[in-house]
Design an enzyme around this catalytic site. Structure first.
Site, short mmCIF file in Angstrom:
data_model
loop_
_atom_site.label_atom_id
_atom_site.label_comp_id
_atom_site.label_asym_id
_atom_site.label_seq_id
_atom_site.Cartn_x
_atom_site.Cartn_y
_atom_site.Cartn_z
N GLU A 62 -5.65 -4.96 10.66
CA GLU A 62 -4.63 -3.93 10.82
C GLU A 62 -4.90 -3.14 12.10
O GLU A 62 -5.67 -2.17 12.09
CB GLU A 62 -4.67 -2.96 9.63
CG GLU A 62 -4.38 -3.59 8.30
CD GLU A 62 -3.81 -2.57 7.33
OE1 GLU A 62 -2.66 -2.72 6.93
OE2 GLU A 62 -4.52 -1.60 7.00
N HIS B 19 -9.73 1.20 4.88
CA HIS B 19 -8.45 1.40 5.58
C HIS B 19 -8.68 2.39 6.74
O HIS B 19 -9.45 3.34 6.61
CB HIS B 19 -7.40 1.94 4.61
CG HIS B 19 -6.02 1.91 5.20
ND1 HIS B 19 -5.61 2.86 6.11
CD2 HIS B 19 -4.99 1.05 5.05
CE1 HIS B 19 -4.37 2.57 6.48
NE2 HIS B 19 -3.98 1.47 5.85
N SER C 72 3.16 -2.16 10.43
CA SER C 72 4.60 -2.20 10.68
C SER C 72 5.26 -3.54 10.33
O SER C 72 6.19 -3.98 11.01
CB SER C 72 4.92 -1.80 12.13
OG SER C 72 4.56 -0.45 12.35
N GLU D 268 -7.04 4.77 7.78
CA GLU D 268 -6.79 6.19 7.44
C GLU D 268 -8.00 6.79 6.73
O GLU D 268 -8.30 7.98 6.89
CB GLU D 268 -5.51 6.30 6.61
CG GLU D 268 -4.28 6.08 7.48
CD GLU D 268 -3.07 5.50 6.74
OE1 GLU D 268 -3.05 5.52 5.51
OE2 GLU D 268 -2.16 5.01 7.44
N GLY E 127 2.17 2.22 10.78
CA GLY E 127 3.12 3.33 10.63
C GLY E 127 3.84 3.71 11.91
O GLY E 127 4.49 4.76 11.98
N ASN F 289 0.86 -1.19 0.00
CA ASN F 289 0.00 0.00 0.00
C ASN F 289 0.89 1.24 0.00
O ASN F 289 1.47 1.60 1.03
CB ASN F 289 -0.90 -0.04 1.25
CG ASN F 289 -1.76 1.19 1.39
OD1 ASN F 289 -1.84 2.03 0.50
ND2 ASN F 289 -2.41 1.32 2.55
N LYS G 51 0.05 4.25 -0.30
CA LYS G 51 -0.63 5.43 0.29
C LYS G 51 -0.40 6.65 -0.61
O LYS G 51 -0.35 6.52 -1.82
CB LYS G 51 -0.16 5.64 1.73
CG LYS G 51 -0.31 4.37 2.57
CD LYS G 51 -0.13 4.57 4.04
CE LYS G 51 -0.29 3.24 4.75
NZ LYS G 51 -0.25 3.33 6.19
P1 PGA Z 1 2.58 0.25 7.68
O1 PGA Z 1 1.12 0.46 7.05
O2 PGA Z 1 3.14 -1.02 7.11
O3 PGA Z 1 3.35 1.47 7.26
O4 PGA Z 1 2.40 0.15 9.16
C1 PGA Z 1 0.26 -0.62 6.84
C2 PGA Z 1 -1.02 -0.15 6.23
O5 PGA Z 1 -1.48 0.94 6.58
O6 PGA Z 1 -1.61 -0.84 5.37
#
Ligand code: PGA
Length: 250
Positions: free
Chosen positions: A167, A97, A213, A99, A173, A10, A12
Site C-alpha cells: 500500500e 497499516h 485508491s 495509518e 485515500g 477496510n 477504518k
Molecule cells: P483507500 O485505502 O482505498 O481509501 O485508498 C486503502 C487502505 O488504506 O487500506
C-alpha cells in the site's frame, strides 16, 4: 502456482449501525466468490457485522480486525488481544497499516511483535507495507519495502498464514492509484525479496495484494498483473459497488 485471490474491505474508523446495515445488505448480493473476502470493520462493529452477514454468508464474507494487541489478556486498557478475537470468531487481522504507523507510532518492532503474536495464535495476518511519496520520488521504494519486510518478518518462519498488502502511502485515500506497472514492479520486488529471505516455494504461494485508491474503475486493469493477488480497499469498500471489486478478482 495458483494463488487464491484475497479481497479486504477496510472500513477504518467509519460506520453507524444504520449505514452498516444498508451496506452489508448490499454486499449480500454476492452469492459466491472464488476469492477469500474479508471485511475489517471497527472493533466495536465486528459483532454487528458478523450478525448482519449471518450464517448464510459465512461462505463468502468473513470478518477481520483492523488491529491486534502486542500482548495477551491482562491489564492493558483499551487493547484487543488475539485470544479475544479468536473467542469472538475472528480469524484474521490487519497489521502495520500506514495509518497505525503514522498516527499511533507503530514502529517496525511493534509490527513484528504483532505479526508474531497473530501468527502464533493461529490468526491470518495481512501485513501492510509501502513507501511515502518522498521515498518514491527519491528512488528509495525498494529499500523501504525491503527494510519493512526484514523487520516485520524477523523470527517469522512460517508464512502460510500471511498475506502482504503493498500500500503505497501516496495512494491511500488520495484518489491517486498506482499504475498497473508501478504496482506490478513493487509486487514483483516483494515476491523476489521474500524468495531470498525464505525460498521460491514460499514466495510463489504468498498472496501479495494491492491497496491505495482501488475503485471499481481501476481494479480490472490492476488484477491482470501477474503478481497482484487481490486488493485491500478503504474508501471504495464503504460503497455498495465494492461488490464489483470483489467480482473483479475471480
Ligand atoms: P483507500 O485505502 O482505498 O481509501 O485508498 C486503502 C487502505 O488504506 O487500506
Amino acid at each position: 502456482m495458483s494463488r487464491k485471490y484475497f479481497v479486504g474491505g477496510n472500513f477504518k474508523c467509519n460506520g453507524t449501525k444504520e449505514s452498516l446495515e444498508t451496506l452489508i445488505e448490499a454486499f449480500k448480493k454476492v452469492k459466491s466468490s472464488n476469492s477469500e473476502v474479508y471485511i475489517f470493520p471497527s472493533a466495536l462493529h465486528i459483532s454487528l457485522v458478523q450478525e448482519l452477514f449471518g450464517n448464510n454468508h459465512a461462505g463468502v464474507f468473513k470478518v477481520g480486525s483492523q488491529n491486534i494487541s502486542c500482548t495477551g489478556n491482562g491489564a492493558f486498557t483499551g487493547e484487543i488481544s488475539c485470544e479475544m478475537l479468536k473467542d469472538m470468531g475472528v480469524d484474521c487481522s490487519l497489521v502495520g497499516h500506514s495509518e497505525r504507523r503514522q498516527y499511533y507510532s507503530e514502529t517496525d518492532q511493534v509490527v513484528n511483535t504483532k505479526v508474531k503474536r497473530g501468527l502464533e495464535n493461529g490468526l491470518k495476518i495481512v501485513l501492510c507495507i509501502g513507501e511515502s511519496l518522498s521515498e518514491r520520488e527519491t528512488g528509495k521504494t525498494n529499500d523501504v519495502i525491503q527494510k519493512q519486510l526484514v523487520e516485520a518478518l524477523k523470527d517469522v518462519t512460517d508464512l502460510s498464514n500471511l498475506v502482504i498488502a503493498y500500500e503505497p502511502i501516496w495512494a491511500i485515500g488520495t484518489g491517486v492509484v498506482a499504475t498497473p506497472e508501478q504496482a506490478q514492479e513493487a509486487h514483483a520486488f516483494i515476491r523476489e525479496y521474500v524468495s531470498k529471505m525464505y525460498n521460491s516455494q514460499v514466495s510463489s504461494s504468498l498472496r501479495i495484494i494491492y491497496g491505495g485508491s482501488v475503485t471499481p474503475d481501476n481494479c480490472n486493469e490492476l488484477i491482470k498483473c501477474t503478481d497482484i493477488d487481490g486488493f485491500l480497499v478503504g474508501g471504495a469498500s464503504l460503497k455498495p459497488t465494492f461488490v464489483n471489486i470483489i467480482d473483479s478478482a475471480q
